[in-house]
Every structure is written in C-alpha cells, then in structure tokens.
Design a protein around this motif. Sequence first.
Motif, PDB file in Angstrom:
ATOM      1  N   PRO A  71       0.790  -1.234   0.000  1.00 52.48           N
ATOM      2  CA  PRO A  71       0.000   0.000   0.000  1.00 52.48           C
ATOM      3  C   PRO A  71       0.821   1.282   0.000  1.00 52.48           C
ATOM      4  O   PRO A  71       0.414   2.272  -0.609  1.00 52.48           O
ATOM      5  CB  PRO A  71      -0.832  -0.118   1.291  1.00 52.48           C
ATOM      6  N   VAL A  72       1.993   1.288   0.661  1.00 53.86           N
ATOM      7  CA  VAL A  72       2.756   2.532   0.757  1.00 53.86           C
ATOM      8  C   VAL A  72       3.151   3.035  -0.630  1.00 53.86           C
ATOM      9  O   VAL A  72       3.124   4.244  -0.888  1.00 53.86           O
ATOM     10  CB  VAL A  72       3.994   2.358   1.655  1.00 53.86           C
ATOM     11  N   LEU A  73       3.479   2.126  -1.555  1.00 52.91           N
ATOM     12  CA  LEU A  73       3.860   2.542  -2.906  1.00 52.91           C
ATOM     13  C   LEU A  73       2.659   3.111  -3.655  1.00 52.91           C
ATOM     14  O   LEU A  73       2.768   4.120  -4.356  1.00 52.91           O
ATOM     15  CB  LEU A  73       4.461   1.371  -3.679  1.00 52.91           C
ATOM     16  N   CYS A  74       1.507   2.467  -3.507  1.00 50.77           N
ATOM     17  CA  CYS A  74       0.295   2.972  -4.162  1.00 50.77           C
ATOM     18  C   CYS A  74      -0.101   4.332  -3.602  1.00 50.77           C
ATOM     19  O   CYS A  74      -0.462   5.250  -4.357  1.00 50.77           O
ATOM     20  CB  CYS A  74      -0.851   1.985  -3.975  1.00 50.77           C
ATOM     21  N   GLU A  75      -0.043   4.456  -2.288  1.00 52.10           N
ATOM     22  CA  GLU A  75      -0.433   5.723  -1.657  1.00 52.10           C
ATOM     23  C   GLU A  75       0.473   6.866  -2.111  1.00 52.10           C
ATOM     24  O   GLU A  75      -0.004   7.966  -2.422  1.00 52.10           O
ATOM     25  CB  GLU A  75      -0.382   5.583  -0.133  1.00 52.10           C
ATOM     26  N   GLU A  76       1.778   6.614  -2.154  1.00 52.08           N
ATOM     27  CA  GLU A  76       2.712   7.661  -2.561  1.00 52.08           C
ATOM     28  C   GLU A  76       2.542   8.010  -4.036  1.00 52.08           C
ATOM     29  O   GLU A  76       2.590   9.182  -4.419  1.00 52.08           O
ATOM     30  CB  GLU A  76       4.158   7.233  -2.279  1.00 52.08           C
ATOM     31  N   ALA A  77       2.351   6.999  -4.870  1.00 56.52           N
ATOM     32  CA  ALA A  77       2.158   7.256  -6.296  1.00 56.52           C
ATOM     33  C   ALA A  77       0.899   8.087  -6.534  1.00 56.52           C
ATOM     34  O   ALA A  77       0.915   9.055  -7.313  1.00 56.52           O
ATOM     35  CB  ALA A  77       2.066   5.936  -7.061  1.00 56.52           C
ATOM     36  N   LEU A  78      -0.181   7.732  -5.857  1.00 57.74           N
ATOM     37  CA  LEU A  78      -1.431   8.475  -6.023  1.00 57.74           C
ATOM     38  C   LEU A  78      -1.294   9.895  -5.486  1.00 57.74           C
ATOM     39  O   LEU A  78      -1.778  10.857  -6.102  1.00 57.74           O
ATOM     40  CB  LEU A  78      -2.572   7.737  -5.312  1.00 57.74           C
ATOM     41  N   ARG A  79      -0.601  10.046  -4.366  1.00 59.77           N
ATOM     42  CA  ARG A  79      -0.402  11.389  -3.806  1.00 59.77           C
ATOM     43  C   ARG A  79       0.421  12.251  -4.758  1.00 59.77           C
ATOM     44  O   ARG A  79       0.087  13.419  -5.005  1.00 59.77           O
ATOM     45  CB  ARG A  79       0.299  11.288  -2.448  1.00 59.77           C
ATOM     46  N   LEU A  80       1.482  11.689  -5.312  1.00 64.41           N
ATOM     47  CA  LEU A  80       2.318  12.439  -6.248  1.00 64.41           C
ATOM     48  C   LEU A  80       1.545  12.786  -7.516  1.00 64.41           C
ATOM     49  O   LEU A  80       1.685  13.881  -8.066  1.00 64.41           O
ATOM     50  CB  LEU A  80       3.570  11.636  -6.602  1.00 64.41           C
ATOM     51  N   GLY A  81       0.729  11.840  -7.977  1.00 63.61           N
ATOM     52  CA  GLY A  81      -0.088  12.112  -9.155  1.00 63.61           C
ATOM     53  C   GLY A  81      -1.056  13.250  -8.922  1.00 63.61           C
ATOM     54  O   GLY A  81      -1.254  14.110  -9.784  1.00 63.61           O
ATOM     55  N   ARG A  82      -1.664  13.275  -7.743  1.00 63.30           N
ATOM     56  CA  ARG A  82      -2.603  14.361  -7.420  1.00 63.30           C
ATOM     57  C   ARG A  82      -1.889  15.698  -7.328  1.00 63.30           C
ATOM     58  O   ARG A  82      -2.408  16.728  -7.780  1.00 63.30           O
ATOM     59  CB  ARG A  82      -3.309  14.037  -6.104  1.00 63.30           C
ATOM     60  N   ILE A  83      -0.695  15.690  -6.728  1.00 66.41           N
ATOM     61  CA  ILE A  83       0.087  16.929  -6.661  1.00 66.41           C
ATOM     62  C   ILE A  83       0.385  17.424  -8.072  1.00 66.41           C
ATOM     63  O   ILE A  83       0.219  18.614  -8.381  1.00 66.41           O
ATOM     64  CB  ILE A  83       1.395  16.704  -5.881  1.00 66.41           C
ATOM     65  N   LEU A  84       0.803  16.518  -8.934  1.00 61.21           N
ATOM     66  CA  LEU A  84       1.140  16.891 -10.311  1.00 61.21           C
ATOM     67  C   LEU A  84      -0.090  17.436 -11.038  1.00 61.21           C
ATOM     68  O   LEU A  84       0.010  18.388 -11.810  1.00 61.21           O
ATOM     69  CB  LEU A  84       1.699  15.672 -11.042  1.00 61.21           C
ATOM     70  N   SER A  85      -1.257  16.848 -10.768  1.00 64.61           N
ATOM     71  CA  SER A  85      -2.475  17.318 -11.433  1.00 64.61           C
ATOM     72  C   SER A  85      -2.880  18.706 -10.944  1.00 64.61           C
ATOM     73  O   SER A  85      -3.564  19.440 -11.665  1.00 64.61           O
ATOM     74  CB  SER A  85      -3.621  16.326 -11.201  1.00 64.61           C
ATOM     75  N   GLU A  86      -2.472  19.071  -9.735  1.00 63.06           N
ATOM     76  CA  GLU A  86      -2.733  20.431  -9.239  1.00 63.06           C
ATOM     77  C   GLU A  86      -1.761  21.428  -9.857  1.00 63.06           C
ATOM     78  O   GLU A  86      -2.126  22.569 -10.154  1.00 63.06           O
ATOM     79  CB  GLU A  86      -2.626  20.462  -7.713  1.00 63.06           C
ATOM     80  N   ILE A  87      -0.522  20.995 -10.035  1.00 67.13           N
ATOM     81  CA  ILE A  87       0.486  21.894 -10.597  1.00 67.13           C
ATOM     82  C   ILE A  87       0.283  22.059 -12.104  1.00 67.13           C
ATOM     83  O   ILE A  87       0.456  23.144 -12.660  1.00 67.13           O
ATOM     84  CB  ILE A  87       1.901  21.350 -10.320  1.00 67.13           C
ATOM     85  N   ILE A  88      -0.061  20.943 -12.785  1.00 65.05           N
ATOM     86  CA  ILE A  88      -0.292  20.970 -14.235  1.00 65.05           C
ATOM     87  C   ILE A  88      -1.739  20.529 -14.472  1.00 65.05           C
ATOM     88  O   ILE A  88      -1.998  19.379 -14.859  1.00 65.05           O
ATOM     89  CB  ILE A  88       0.681  20.046 -14.987  1.00 65.05           C
ATOM     90  N   PRO A  89      -2.704  21.402 -14.244  1.00 69.94           N
ATOM     91  CA  PRO A  89      -4.114  20.984 -14.256  1.00 69.94           C
ATOM     92  C   PRO A  89      -4.714  20.745 -15.638  1.00 69.94           C
ATOM     93  O   PRO A  89      -5.799  20.176 -15.734  1.00 69.94           O
ATOM     94  CB  PRO A  89      -4.820  22.159 -13.561  1.00 69.94           C
TER      95      PRO A  89
END
Length: 424
Positions: free
Chosen positions: A212-230
């Motif tokens: 789960p830790v890898l999935c959680e981090e990947a999803l969190r990073l993806g969400r951050i990226l989607s906020e920066i590059i919407p």
Amino acid sequence: MTDTDIHRSIDAIWRNESAKIIAVLTRIVRDVGLAEDLAQDALLIALERWPQSGVPDKPGAWLMTTAKRRAIDLLRRNKLRDRKYEEIGYELNTQEEPDLDSALDDPAWDDLLRLIFMTCHPMLSAEARAALTLRLLGGLTTEEIAKAYLIPEPTVAARITRAKKMFSEQRVPFEVPPKEELAARLSSVLQVIYLMFNEGYSASSGDNWLRPVLCEEALRLGRILSEIIPNEPEVLGLVALMQFQAARFKARVNQAGEPILLMDQNRSLWDDALIRSGLAMLDRAEQLGGGERGSYSFQAAIAACHARARMASETDWVRIAELYRELYQLTPSPIIELNRAVAISMAYGPEVGLPIVDSLLTEPALKNYHLLPSVRGDFLMKMGRRSEARLEFERAASLAGNTREQELLLRRAAECSEGTRPSS
C-alpha cells in the motif's frame, strides 16, 4: 498530547511538507543533496522543540521558515552574498516574528514541479528515479523504501547517493524543462509514478500481494502533479487510472492476504468516492484532449468500464476489447494484445481469444511473463481442456515472483485435476 503522539504528528506533517521544503531549498542553494540536509536539520529542530512547546498552528510554515533560516545561515557562513541571499535574508531577519502565511505562500508549487522533473530525470536509471522520488517527494526513509521494494537498505542508499552525485557532476539545472523537451520529460515523470503504483498494486516479488505505501505515494504524487499541471490530459488520465485501481483495494485480497480475482471480488467493498473522482477526472482529461486519448487515458477508460459495472456480469467486455484495440494502435505491445485477448474471450468466448494468445507464444518479450501461461490456462480450463490448463498454470507459477500469486496459480492447477471451479 504525549511525546509519542507528537512524534506521530511530526512524521505525518513531514510526509506532507518535506517535498515543498526541499524544493524551495533547492532553488535557494542549487544543490538537491544539500537542500535535503537542510530540510532534515529543520525536522530535527522540530523533534527537539515541539514536544516541549507543542505543535505550531501552522507546522508546515514553521518548518519552511526554519529550513530557510538554516539555508541563510549557510550562505552567510560561505559568504555567498548574492542578490537572492540579500533579498531572502532581509525578509527573514527584519521580522521579530516570522510571517508564517508568507512562508506558505512562496512559489513552492513552481519549485515542487522543478523538483519532480529533477528526481525523475531520464539520465537516471528507473530504480534510481523511483528511490529518489520516494525519498525527496514522498518523505520516506531509506529503510522504508527498502522495505517497500524488498531490497537491501544499502542498495537504496547507494542509488540515492549516486543520483545526487550525478546531479552535481552533470550540473543538472533546477528548472522546468524547455518546451522542446517538456513532453519527453513529463513522460518520464508519469512513468515513474505509474510503475511505482503498479509495483504496489501487484507486487512482483515477496510474500504480500499489495504494498500500500507505494500505491499511496504514487497516487499522492499524481494528485500533486495534477494540481500543478491541471490542463495536461495524460496527467489527469494517470490519476484517474490510479483512483479506479485504488478503489478496489479492500476487495483485492481476503483476510489471509490471498489475491481475489477481479471477477470474483465483492464490488460493494469498492470505494465509490474514488470511483466518482476517477470518472470526473477522466471526463476532464477527455475534454482537454479534444476526443484524443493518450496511453494513460486509454487505460483509465478501460478501468472505468470495470468501475461502472456494479456486478461482474454487467461488464462491457465488447467496449473493453475495442479500447484495447485502439490502445494497441497507439502503443503496440504484446502485453496490450494479451489483455485484448482476455477481453475478447470474455465477450465472445475463450475459443475466440485462444488463437490470439497462441500467436503470442513466440513473442520474445513474453518469454518469462507468467501471465501468458496463466491466461492460456484459464482459456483452456473454460474450454474443458483441463490437463493442458493444469500444465499452463504450473508453468505460470514457476515464473511468478510473488509468493501469493504462486500459491493462487498452484491452486488453480490443482483445481484442474479436481474438476472444480476456481474459488479465487
């Protein structure tokens, strides 16, 4: 609040704030390794002070300001009194109380985007990119990264050290890539996040099916990226895909940690909020793409077909097969063709899908890919060719690296001999 509670709070705050702090410090000192050291100094100060003074109202801003002060002290000691130092130093040193709101309002998102492109730089190996991303953007320790990937801690440490050294030696700029390089570099970033999520979602080795830790981090990073590059469709498509997959977590394994195949999962356990969010994000990605889909958007559209089906029998396999056909035209891959064969089998019968699978048997890229004999075994079993199916499942088990997956495949092999329907 006990010291233990405070330390847990600090750990959670650090996970959320460390990437922005390191990104801002990298802009100031122009050295990602030094920036991480300075950020760690701020963390140590918090660990010393907060148990006595309590957690500040704005802990992220407190850490940011403290880290900046450490950077200014370093610049002063090194007599690097350039214009940027004077500007930042004046701002911080003329205030009796630091302006925490302004610390949070710094252009940290811009710096964070630069840091994301740096940690996912294509000059690094895929393994180094993943380790550095988890360390600098995820706030994970070397020990935690090693446990997540089931590799020795010194190996992770060496990868991170080499990556930082390479940045220094190659003088890699801390910047968003120029326009002509942006698409390729963004593709590298998305690949790191995608592979990180996949390794967590279906672990390739070890005793646990999920990490789960890898999935959680990947999803969190993806969400951050989607906020920066919407407004980037493929960023949104990847986040949508990860949300659809993450929605199934509770249904993917039983209480013993054994895998449950998609068609046998209890869909009432799927996370409706994640599915709704994924559908909204996919819709936005398709609107921005003007009807055109990239690889991640195609995969998200396929996952959406499963997410919309509240019962396995309602799955639109004809649509899924068509999406895989279009995806194959965009990015030809034998794995995509194998997935298309599965969809065709579900839509029209295993006897229609089997010739496609058989055409892949001589594909070099799939020589040691355990899912090829696994899929073939499934088709053969449904067609009543149980002895052939058993051999395929046994071969698949011999190729699988994950213990749980090996056990599942061996159970299916045994069920072929028993003449019973597989239960998972």
